[in-house]
Design a protein around this motif. Structure first.
Motif, PDB file in Angstrom:
ATOM      1  N   THR A  47      41.610  40.176  54.008  1.00 30.49           N
ATOM      2  CA  THR A  47      42.050  38.884  54.533  1.00 30.49           C
ATOM      3  C   THR A  47      41.068  37.773  54.176  1.00 30.49           C
ATOM      4  O   THR A  47      41.312  36.616  54.492  1.00 30.49           O
ATOM      5  CB  THR A  47      42.203  38.934  56.065  1.00 30.49           C
ATOM      6  N   HIS A  48      39.960  38.120  53.512  1.00 30.00           N
ATOM      7  CA  HIS A  48      38.938  37.133  53.138  1.00 30.00           C
ATOM      8  C   HIS A  48      38.823  37.020  51.622  1.00 30.00           C
ATOM      9  O   HIS A  48      37.732  36.916  51.081  1.00 30.00           O
ATOM     10  CB  HIS A  48      37.581  37.517  53.726  1.00 30.00           C
ATOM     11  N   GLN A  49      39.953  37.057  50.928  1.00 30.04           N
ATOM     12  CA  GLN A  49      39.940  36.982  49.471  1.00 30.04           C
ATOM     13  C   GLN A  49      40.217  35.568  48.975  1.00 30.04           C
ATOM     14  O   GLN A  49      40.710  34.713  49.714  1.00 30.04           O
ATOM     15  CB  GLN A  49      40.965  37.954  48.881  1.00 30.04           C
ATOM     16  N   GLN A  50      39.867  35.344  47.700  1.00 34.31           N
ATOM     17  CA  GLN A  50      40.230  34.104  47.037  1.00 34.31           C
ATOM     18  C   GLN A  50      41.210  34.449  45.921  1.00 34.31           C
ATOM     19  O   GLN A  50      42.227  35.054  46.189  1.00 34.31           O
ATOM     20  CB  GLN A  50      38.972  33.374  46.541  1.00 34.31           C
ATOM     21  N   TYR A  51      40.892  34.126  44.675  1.00 31.06           N
ATOM     22  CA  TYR A  51      41.864  34.338  43.601  1.00 31.06           C
ATOM     23  C   TYR A  51      41.495  35.488  42.665  1.00 31.06           C
ATOM     24  O   TYR A  51      42.238  35.803  41.747  1.00 31.06           O
ATOM     25  CB  TYR A  51      42.054  33.036  42.810  1.00 31.06           C
ATOM     26  N   GLY A  52      40.341  36.104  42.919  1.00 29.38           N
ATOM     27  CA  GLY A  52      39.958  37.256  42.117  1.00 29.38           C
ATOM     28  C   GLY A  52      38.864  38.038  42.802  1.00 29.38           C
ATOM     29  O   GLY A  52      38.069  37.492  43.573  1.00 29.38           O
ATOM     30  N   LEU A  53      38.832  39.348  42.529  1.00 33.39           N
ATOM     31  CA  LEU A  53      37.789  40.231  43.048  1.00 33.39           C
ATOM     32  C   LEU A  53      37.125  40.926  41.870  1.00 33.39           C
ATOM     33  O   LEU A  53      37.805  41.445  40.980  1.00 33.39           O
ATOM     34  CB  LEU A  53      38.386  41.272  43.998  1.00 33.39           C
ATOM     35  N   ALA A  54      35.795  40.911  41.851  1.00 38.26           N
ATOM     36  CA  ALA A  54      35.032  41.561  40.785  1.00 38.26           C
ATOM     37  C   ALA A  54      34.059  42.553  41.399  1.00 38.26           C
ATOM     38  O   ALA A  54      33.359  42.224  42.359  1.00 38.26           O
ATOM     39  CB  ALA A  54      34.268  40.527  39.956  1.00 38.26           C
ATOM     40  N   VAL A  55      34.021  43.770  40.846  1.00 43.79           N
ATOM     41  CA  VAL A  55      33.109  44.809  41.323  1.00 43.79           C
ATOM     42  C   VAL A  55      32.356  45.373  40.125  1.00 43.79           C
ATOM     43  O   VAL A  55      32.969  45.748  39.112  1.00 43.79           O
ATOM     44  CB  VAL A  55      33.869  45.935  42.049  1.00 43.79           C
ATOM     45  N   PHE A  56      31.030  45.424  40.242  1.00 38.16           N
ATOM     46  CA  PHE A  56      30.168  45.950  39.185  1.00 38.16           C
ATOM     47  C   PHE A  56      29.318  47.065  39.787  1.00 38.16           C
ATOM     48  O   PHE A  56      28.604  46.841  40.766  1.00 38.16           O
ATOM     49  CB  PHE A  56      29.267  44.855  38.620  1.00 38.16           C
ATOM     50  N   ALA A  57      29.401  48.255  39.202  1.00 35.97           N
ATOM     51  CA  ALA A  57      28.687  49.395  39.780  1.00 35.97           C
ATOM     52  C   ALA A  57      28.032  50.223  38.679  1.00 35.97           C
ATOM     53  O   ALA A  57      28.587  50.411  37.598  1.00 35.97           O
ATOM     54  CB  ALA A  57      29.646  50.267  40.587  1.00 35.97           C
ATOM     55  N   SER A  58      26.827  50.709  38.983  1.00 35.56           N
ATOM     56  CA  SER A  58      26.090  51.589  38.078  1.00 35.56           C
ATOM     57  C   SER A  58      25.066  52.342  38.915  1.00 35.56           C
ATOM     58  O   SER A  58      25.070  52.257  40.149  1.00 35.56           O
ATOM     59  CB  SER A  58      25.396  50.773  36.984  1.00 35.56           C
ATOM     60  N   SER A  59      24.189  53.040  38.251  1.00 32.55           N
ATOM     61  CA  SER A  59      23.146  53.768  38.969  1.00 32.55           C
ATOM     62  C   SER A  59      22.097  52.839  39.566  1.00 32.55           C
ATOM     63  O   SER A  59      21.323  53.253  40.425  1.00 32.55           O
ATOM     64  CB  SER A  59      22.466  54.763  38.022  1.00 32.55           C
ATOM     65  N   LYS A  60      22.070  51.560  39.138  1.00 33.06           N
ATOM     66  CA  LYS A  60      21.050  50.633  39.597  1.00 33.06           C
ATOM     67  C   LYS A  60      21.580  49.463  40.413  1.00 33.06           C
ATOM     68  O   LYS A  60      20.804  48.724  41.000  1.00 33.06           O
ATOM     69  CB  LYS A  60      20.265  50.071  38.406  1.00 33.06           C
ATOM     70  N   ARG A  61      22.897  49.258  40.432  1.00 34.06           N
ATOM     71  CA  ARG A  61      23.420  48.081  41.133  1.00 34.06           C
ATOM     72  C   ARG A  61      24.839  48.331  41.637  1.00 34.06           C
ATOM     73  O   ARG A  61      25.576  49.157  41.095  1.00 34.06           O
ATOM     74  CB  ARG A  61      23.369  46.850  40.231  1.00 34.06           C
TER      75      ARG A  61
ATOM     76  N   VAL B 210      46.219  34.311  50.548  1.00 36.41           N
ATOM     77  CA  VAL B 210      47.340  34.450  51.476  1.00 36.41           C
ATOM     78  C   VAL B 210      47.321  35.857  52.071  1.00 36.41           C
ATOM     79  O   VAL B 210      47.506  36.845  51.356  1.00 36.41           O
ATOM     80  CB  VAL B 210      48.684  34.199  50.772  1.00 36.41           C
ATOM     81  N   SER B 211      47.073  35.957  53.358  1.00 37.60           N
ATOM     82  CA  SER B 211      46.861  37.263  53.986  1.00 37.60           C
ATOM     83  C   SER B 211      48.082  38.169  53.924  1.00 37.60           C
ATOM     84  O   SER B 211      47.959  39.389  54.039  1.00 37.60           O
ATOM     85  CB  SER B 211      46.424  37.083  55.440  1.00 37.60           C
ATOM     86  N   ASN B 212      49.279  37.612  53.726  1.00 35.66           N
ATOM     87  CA  ASN B 212      50.490  38.436  53.659  1.00 35.66           C
ATOM     88  C   ASN B 212      50.467  39.401  52.481  1.00 35.66           C
ATOM     89  O   ASN B 212      51.224  40.376  52.458  1.00 35.66           O
ATOM     90  CB  ASN B 212      51.734  37.542  53.550  1.00 35.66           C
ATOM     91  N   TYR B 213      49.604  39.123  51.492  1.00 35.12           N
ATOM     92  CA  TYR B 213      49.557  39.959  50.291  1.00 35.12           C
ATOM     93  C   TYR B 213      48.361  40.901  50.293  1.00 35.12           C
ATOM     94  O   TYR B 213      48.020  41.459  49.259  1.00 35.12           O
ATOM     95  CB  TYR B 213      49.507  39.074  49.044  1.00 35.12           C
ATOM     96  N   ARG B 214      47.718  41.071  51.428  1.00 36.28           N
ATOM     97  CA  ARG B 214      46.504  41.894  51.442  1.00 36.28           C
ATOM     98  C   ARG B 214      46.782  43.346  51.060  1.00 36.28           C
ATOM     99  O   ARG B 214      45.935  43.980  50.424  1.00 36.28           O
ATOM    100  CB  ARG B 214      45.815  41.817  52.798  1.00 36.28           C
ATOM    101  N   GLU B 215      47.940  43.884  51.409  1.00 36.29           N
ATOM    102  CA  GLU B 215      48.243  45.275  51.064  1.00 36.29           C
ATOM    103  C   GLU B 215      48.427  45.423  49.557  1.00 36.29           C
ATOM    104  O   GLU B 215      47.967  46.406  48.959  1.00 36.29           O
ATOM    105  CB  GLU B 215      49.508  45.744  51.791  1.00 36.29           C
ATOM    106  N   GLU B 216      49.088  44.450  48.931  1.00 38.67           N
ATOM    107  CA  GLU B 216      49.236  44.480  47.470  1.00 38.67           C
ATOM    108  C   GLU B 216      47.875  44.413  46.788  1.00 38.67           C
ATOM    109  O   GLU B 216      47.634  45.111  45.803  1.00 38.67           O
ATOM    110  CB  GLU B 216      50.120  43.322  47.006  1.00 38.67           C
ATOM    111  N   ASN B 217      46.973  43.569  47.318  1.00 35.33           N
ATOM    112  CA  ASN B 217      45.626  43.481  46.755  1.00 35.33           C
ATOM    113  C   ASN B 217      44.909  44.823  46.861  1.00 35.33           C
ATOM    114  O   ASN B 217      44.259  45.274  45.907  1.00 35.33           O
ATOM    115  CB  ASN B 217      44.808  42.423  47.508  1.00 35.33           C
ATOM    116  N   ARG B 218      45.017  45.450  48.008  1.00 33.48           N
ATOM    117  CA  ARG B 218      44.331  46.722  48.237  1.00 33.48           C
ATOM    118  C   ARG B 218      44.862  47.803  47.298  1.00 33.48           C
ATOM    119  O   ARG B 218      44.087  48.569  46.701  1.00 33.48           O
ATOM    120  CB  ARG B 218      44.520  47.145  49.697  1.00 33.48           C
TER     121      ARG B 218
END
Length: 386
Positions: A93-107, A43-51
């Protein structure tokens, strides 16, 4: 920072989390590993809360990295990448029900999830925290919908609650004209009117679609629902070699269902029985194999079998939790989860199974054939104790 990145510029659109993402993350041997999960909404109305929720986790990660003995340049580079996620407002505005971010020196991997994580998390550890991702990628209710008409092709990832269009590989045909090099496919004609006009062309078209879907989007064990007009259902199955194609399909114009926003509801009626049948078949296999010492349910036995690549299919109670971890020799160290969520025996077992190309399914406890939280179908019998 090395240059082996999986998402160089996730500016406006993150791909959906896939099984192959989990497999790659289980093989990571670098440190530190940053993991961020954020519950989101389409729901795009909640994009600020997501951010804002995501930015809070980045701040938490930054504080954790400050406590680590690491090169300042590497730390700053990690934070810069994390801060780049969602910098473009369109991203939220292009989200679903969860966001996952994985970061390291290689990925650097940014993925949307079809299931929501229980809470927002920002974790810095010596390995990636995969519990929410494992459950999102191994949901027993997951299936796919392949929509095929003479004029278009679309593929959707779906479960009981959500349906999300997959970004098709560029080699997947977008219609019969694209597949066969015939530009005029009469876009104003209904599929039912053209179904019998040239069965040879249709067969060749369906072969090309089937081949491309298997080649570029076939790395999954999820059931596949074919959505096409009734006149095309039998013809497509006649040429298809897709191992997960269900016997029953959605036999009317799928793109009309998409326009009416009820494709997921219609497809779930077909997929629900198939997903339950799939779990029941695994349970039957487990019971049969267990009688011949090719099934395991004792946690210590399952942990050891997972580390030596012995497990073909693993069922895990989706609500079960066992504090601790598993070392590379299959030994369990209980009660080692200092912060309460980064170490779990069942998750670690699942990671070993995935790394050895086994299948994992998280299912409701009332469907489990054992009371230990795990049931493993083995590739070969367990060695007798000496």
């Amino acid at each position: 920072m090395t240059d082996s990145k999986e998402n160089e510029s996730p500016e406006t659109h993150a791909p959906m989390l896939q099984w192959r993402d989990i497999n790659a993350l289980t093989l990571a041997d670098e440190s530190p590993c940053v993991t961020i999960y954020v519950p989101t909404t389409p729901v795009s109305n909640y994009r600020e809360e997501n951010r804002i929720l995501y930015k809070d986790q980045v701040k938490k990660v930054g504080e954790a990295l400050e406590q680590r003995d690491m090169d300042k340049y590497e730390r700053d580079a990690l934070l810069e990448q994390l801060e780049s996620v969602g910098a473009n407002e369109v991203f939220w505005t292009h989200q679903q029900y969860g966001l996952a971010v994985f970061a390291s020196s290689k990925r650097f991997t940014v993925r949307r999830m079809m299931t929501s994580p229980a809470e927002a998390q920002g974790i810095v550890a010596d390995s990636f925290h995969l519990r929410p991702a494992l459950r999102a990628a191994s949901n027993w209710m997951d299936y796919q919908v392949l929509c095929v008409s003479v004029q278009d092709v679309a593929l959707y990832d779906a479960n009981q609650d959500a349906i999300v269009e997959v970004d098709l590989h560029s080699d997947v045909p977008r219609g019969m004209g694209d597949a066969l090099g015939k530009p005029d496919t009469s876009p104003n004609r209904k599929d039912s009117e053209s179904a019998g006009s040239n069965s040879t062309d249709l067969k060749n078209y369906f072969k090309e679609v089937d081949k491309a879907i298997r080649a570029y989007h076939g790395n999954t064990i999820r059931p596949l629902v074919l959505a096409a007009v009734a006149e095309h259902q039998g013809l497509y199955r006649e040429v298809s070699e897709h191992p997960n194609l269900l016997e029953n399909g959605l036999d009317h114009d799928p793109f009309e269902a998409i326009r009416q926003s009820n494709l997921g509801e219609q497809a779930w009626q077909i997929a629900e029985r198939a997903t339950r049948d799939n779990i029941e078949q695994i349970i039957d296999r487990y019971n049969e194999r267990a009688a011949h010492k090719e099934g395991a349910s004792a946690l210590e036995d399952v942990a050891y079998s997972a580390t030596i690549g012995q497990i073909d299919t693993l069922l895990i109670d989706e609500t079960a939790r066992v504090e601790g971890s598993v070392d590379g020799n299959g030994r369990i160290e209980y009660g080692a989860a200092g912060d309460g969520y980064t170490d779990d025996v069942l998750d670690k077992i699942a990671e070993f199974v995935i790394a050895s190309d086994g299948d994992v399914k998280f299912v409701p406890g009332n469907m489990m054939p054992t009371d230990t939280g795990v049931a493993a179908v083995l590739r070969y019998a367990m060695e007798p104790e000496t």
